[in-house]
Design a protein around this motif. Structure first.
Motif, PDB file in Angstrom:
ATOM      1  N   SER A 151       0.843  -1.192   0.000  1.00 54.89           N
ATOM      2  CA  SER A 151       0.000   0.000   0.000  1.00 54.89           C
ATOM      3  C   SER A 151       0.877   1.240   0.000  1.00 54.89           C
ATOM      4  CB  SER A 151      -0.928   0.021   1.221  1.00 54.89           C
ATOM      5  OG  SER A 151      -0.172   0.090   2.422  1.00 54.89           O
ATOM      6  N   ALA A 152       0.286   2.357  -0.379  1.00 48.80           N
ATOM      7  CA  ALA A 152       1.000   3.631  -0.415  1.00 48.80           C
ATOM      8  C   ALA A 152       0.081   4.724   0.114  1.00 48.80           C
ATOM      9  CB  ALA A 152       1.445   3.954  -1.842  1.00 48.80           C
ATOM     10  N   HIS A 153       0.659   5.775   0.634  1.00 48.33           N
ATOM     11  CA  HIS A 153      -0.130   6.876   1.171  1.00 48.33           C
ATOM     12  C   HIS A 153      -0.945   7.534   0.063  1.00 48.33           C
ATOM     13  CE1 HIS A 153       2.463   7.552   5.028  1.00 48.33           C
ATOM     14  NE2 HIS A 153       2.008   6.318   4.901  1.00 48.33           N
ATOM     15  N   VAL A 154      -2.119   8.015   0.431  1.00 44.63           N
ATOM     16  CA  VAL A 154      -3.046   8.606  -0.536  1.00 44.63           C
ATOM     17  C   VAL A 154      -2.788  10.109  -0.652  1.00 44.63           C
ATOM     18  CG1 VAL A 154      -5.469   9.058  -1.050  1.00 44.63           C
ATOM     19  CG2 VAL A 154      -4.776   6.843  -0.119  1.00 44.63           C
ATOM     20  N   ASP A 155      -2.738  10.567  -1.871  1.00 45.95           N
ATOM     21  CA  ASP A 155      -2.531  11.982  -2.180  1.00 45.95           C
ATOM     22  C   ASP A 155      -3.907  12.648  -2.302  1.00 45.95           C
ATOM     23  OD1 ASP A 155      -1.945  14.461  -3.239  1.00 45.95           O
ATOM     24  OD2 ASP A 155      -0.668  13.703  -4.854  1.00 45.95           O
ATOM     25  N   PHE A 156      -4.388  13.200  -1.189  1.00 51.99           N
ATOM     26  CA  PHE A 156      -5.728  13.793  -1.179  1.00 51.99           C
ATOM     27  C   PHE A 156      -5.801  15.054  -2.038  1.00 51.99           C
ATOM     28  CE2 PHE A 156      -6.225  10.955   2.404  1.00 51.99           C
ATOM     29  CZ  PHE A 156      -7.561  10.586   2.331  1.00 51.99           C
ATOM     30  N   ALA A 157      -4.712  15.782  -2.139  1.00 51.26           N
ATOM     31  CA  ALA A 157      -4.709  16.974  -2.993  1.00 51.26           C
ATOM     32  C   ALA A 157      -4.935  16.583  -4.444  1.00 51.26           C
ATOM     33  CB  ALA A 157      -3.391  17.725  -2.835  1.00 51.26           C
ATOM     34  N   SER A 158      -4.340  15.478  -4.862  1.00 48.10           N
ATOM     35  CA  SER A 158      -4.526  15.000  -6.224  1.00 48.10           C
ATOM     36  C   SER A 158      -5.983  14.609  -6.462  1.00 48.10           C
ATOM     37  CB  SER A 158      -3.616  13.799  -6.484  1.00 48.10           C
ATOM     38  OG  SER A 158      -3.850  13.243  -7.755  1.00 48.10           O
ATOM     39  N   ILE A 159      -6.618  13.963  -5.468  1.00 48.00           N
ATOM     40  CA  ILE A 159      -8.031  13.598  -5.596  1.00 48.00           C
ATOM     41  C   ILE A 159      -8.887  14.846  -5.776  1.00 48.00           C
ATOM     42  CG2 ILE A 159     -10.008  12.606  -4.355  1.00 48.00           C
ATOM     43  CD1 ILE A 159      -8.064  10.659  -3.039  1.00 48.00           C
ATOM     44  N   ARG A 160      -8.620  15.868  -4.977  1.00 47.77           N
ATOM     45  CA  ARG A 160      -9.395  17.105  -5.081  1.00 47.77           C
ATOM     46  C   ARG A 160      -9.247  17.741  -6.465  1.00 47.77           C
ATOM     47  NH1 ARG A 160      -7.474  19.368  -1.068  1.00 47.77           N
ATOM     48  NH2 ARG A 160      -5.805  20.558  -2.040  1.00 47.77           N
ATOM     49  N   HIS A 161      -8.021  17.857  -6.953  1.00 51.79           N
ATOM     50  CA  HIS A 161      -7.789  18.478  -8.262  1.00 51.79           C
ATOM     51  C   HIS A 161      -8.428  17.660  -9.380  1.00 51.79           C
ATOM     52  CE1 HIS A 161      -5.221  21.784  -7.033  1.00 51.79           C
ATOM     53  NE2 HIS A 161      -4.464  20.968  -6.318  1.00 51.79           N
ATOM     54  N   CYS A 162      -8.323  16.333  -9.293  1.00 55.66           N
ATOM     55  CA  CYS A 162      -8.903  15.469 -10.332  1.00 55.66           C
ATOM     56  C   CYS A 162     -10.422  15.621 -10.393  1.00 55.66           C
ATOM     57  CB  CYS A 162      -8.543  14.016 -10.064  1.00 55.66           C
ATOM     58  SG  CYS A 162      -6.865  13.567 -10.487  1.00 55.66           S
ATOM     59  N   ALA A 163     -11.073  15.638  -9.219  1.00 59.12           N
ATOM     60  CA  ALA A 163     -12.527  15.759  -9.177  1.00 59.12           C
ATOM     61  C   ALA A 163     -12.978  17.105  -9.732  1.00 59.12           C
ATOM     62  CB  ALA A 163     -13.025  15.580  -7.746  1.00 59.12           C
ATOM     63  N   GLU A 164     -12.307  18.169  -9.336  1.00 58.61           N
ATOM     64  CA  GLU A 164     -12.682  19.508  -9.797  1.00 58.61           C
ATOM     65  C   GLU A 164     -12.420  19.670 -11.284  1.00 58.61           C
ATOM     66  OE1 GLU A 164     -11.870  21.886  -5.573  1.00 58.61           O
ATOM     67  OE2 GLU A 164     -10.347  21.902  -7.154  1.00 58.61           O
TER      68      GLU A 164
END
Length: 500
Positions: free
Chosen positions: A397-410
């Motif tokens: 497993s690897a740590h989740v990049d929440f900033a990337s999730i936010r940018h992708c969704a927007e």
């Protein structure tokens, strides 16, 4: 004799051309069979001499072993020697049995077929989801008897609080009479069971649910089927067709391998708890953005190891996009960057579905709100192990990049809004876990009370539990600040609880 000379000249020409093509590959730093960090490239030396009195070259190839021709008849004009001192020297017997697992053999066959390494992401995907030997595919890896414990395994209160969140979102959606409730990577089904049981008194919400479990492991699908007390019923229109009902809530339930297979057109509530962390990541070095790949030395002792590849891959686009979203300071201070293309693609898909059908998604995982460095890790039987140790026997497993999730969704849709991340402690606390634990403590035994307090601390605490007086190696460690929660919702529904 002239025909023999022509054949030898032709053979020599072919050998020279082959060697001239091989030399650049050996000097480029590209890994091939038996050549890599543990064994250097071979070096080749050529020397040309003439001893023919007639002036016509009489070439001969002098290998390291003696020629079978009569020594008196040899007239060496050209000699080629190969310096093998830089090569790894394998033992004499190359066909001895070895203990490689089927998955390791499969990985090595891929590498050998390609003639070079595979990426970290490909390695991670094979280790976790290979149809025959993947870590998640053929067994139950969750809980105290498995390799790791997740929040639903810690306490029933976690699933109950997620159920509160889902019901609140359903209310904000206008209480639709039909809604898809989707869980990505449901594990043993514990979260869904606690969610349904906790919300069972809310009959309208319960009746509205169409449950969809996105799970690629047949073994875990069976575990989830049993946990949800499922039964197969014949449909009215076709006696040969069946639908599955969960006796926990009376809701219909279906399994899918991917989110794409979940029917669209209904408002959808998506839960992704510890799902993003298992998606395969690519690792890049900041300097020259060099990709880390996995390869192996095919000469015994055969093994897998990490190397730096001096060229980019097709996933450079995702790296470029991720760096575009980051500040200059973030990129400058990192030695490595992890990028998860599948997380980006999944988020894009979730955002589009929520924008068109309505609803929202809840993502809970460990990670941070920014670029991720070198976080890939392996866990076996609740302990960290080497990433390449017995592939398929440990979780990656690897740590989740929440900033990337936010940018992708927007970026995916203007019809959604993204909220968070907030800590798991904030998320659960705002939904009422403090009141819930107090209510449960009113009617329980001392043993149950200790279990509740321990579970509560693990869910919302930070660090070691101050009240613990048991063995040090069993001290409860709080996940309250290490885990983050984020929500993606349709803009028409407003700000979801508890992200106000």
């Amino acid at each position: 004799m002239s025909m023999m000379r022509a054949m030898i000249l032709n053979l020599l020409g072919c050998l020279s051309r082959a060697l001239s093509r091989a030399l650049p590959l050996l000097s480029n730093g590209l890994l091939r069979e038996g050549i890599g960090p543990r064994c250097g490239p071979a070096s080749f030396r050529f020397s040309l001499t003439s001893s023919s009195s007639s002036g016509t070259p009489d070439p001969s190839i002098l290998p390291e072993e003696e020629s079978r021709e009569d020594p008196e008849s040899r007239k060496p004009a050209i000699s080629i020697s190969i310096d093998r001192s830089g090569l790894h020297n394998p033992p004499e017997h190359l066909h001895e049995p070895h203990t490689d697992s089927e998955l390791v053999k499969h990985l090595k066959s891929i590498i050998k077929f390609r003639g070079g390494p595979i990426s970290v992401a490909e390695y991670m995907e094979e280790v976790l989801t290979n149809p025959h030997s993947g870590f998640y595919i053929n067994r139950d890896v969750f809980g105290a008897g498995g390799d790791f414990i997740t929040s639903p395994d810690v306490s029933q209160m976690f699933g109950e609080m997620v159920g509160v969140w889902a019901m609140c979102l359903w209310e904000q959606m206008g209480q639709p009479g039909n809604v898809n409730l989707v869980e990505l990577g449901p594990g043993r089904g514990t979260l869904m069971v606690d969610l349904l049981r906790g919300s069972s008194k809310f009959s309208n919400f319960k009746k509205a649910l169409n449950i969809h479990m996105v799970e690629c492991s047949p073994a875990l699908q069976k575990v989830q089927y049993d946990a949800l007390k499922c039964m197969d019923e014949a449909t009215n229109d076709d006696s040969s067709s069946k639908k599955t009902i969960s006796m926990v809530s009376g809701s219909s339930i279906a399994w899918h391998s991917t989110l794409e297979q979940v029917p669209s057109g209904l408002p959808t509530i998506i839960i992704a708890h510890e799902f993003y962390d298992a998606l395969p990541v690519h690792q890049f070095q900041v300097c020259q953005k060099i990709l880390y790949s996995v390869s192996n030395d095919v000469a015994p002792p055969s093994c897998l190891w990490f190397i730096n590849m001096p060229y980019f891959t097709s996933y450079l686009l995702y790296l470029t996009k991720r760096c575009k979203w980051a500040s200059r300071e973030e990129v400058t201070n990192l030695e490595h960057i992890e990028v998860c293309p599948k997380a980006m693609e999944l988020t894009h898909q979730i955002a589009e579905r929520i924008s068109s059908d309505g609803g929202g998604a809840l993502i809970i995982d460990y990670g941070k709100d920014g670029l991720i460095s070198d976080s890939l890790q392996a866990i076996r039987q609740h302990k960290f192990v080497d990433i390449l140790d017995d592939p398929g026997s440990a979780d990656l497993s690897a740590h989740v990049d929440f900033a990337s999730i936010r940018h992708c969704a927007e970026e995916a849709s203007d019809g959604v809004s993204v909220h968070g991340p907030i800590t798991q402690s904030q998320f659960l606390g705002s939904l009422g876990i403090n009141f819930r634990v107090e209510a449960l403590l009113q009617n329980c035994t001392e043993e149950q009370a200790e279990s509740l307090r321990t579970g509560y601390w693990r869910l919302v605490g930070d660090g070691e539990a101050p009240f613990w007086d048991g063995p040090n190696d069993l001290t409860p460690i709080g996940m309250g600040t290490r885990y983050l929660a984020m929500s993606i919702v349709n803009k028409k529904q407003g700000i979801p609880i508890p992200f106000e």
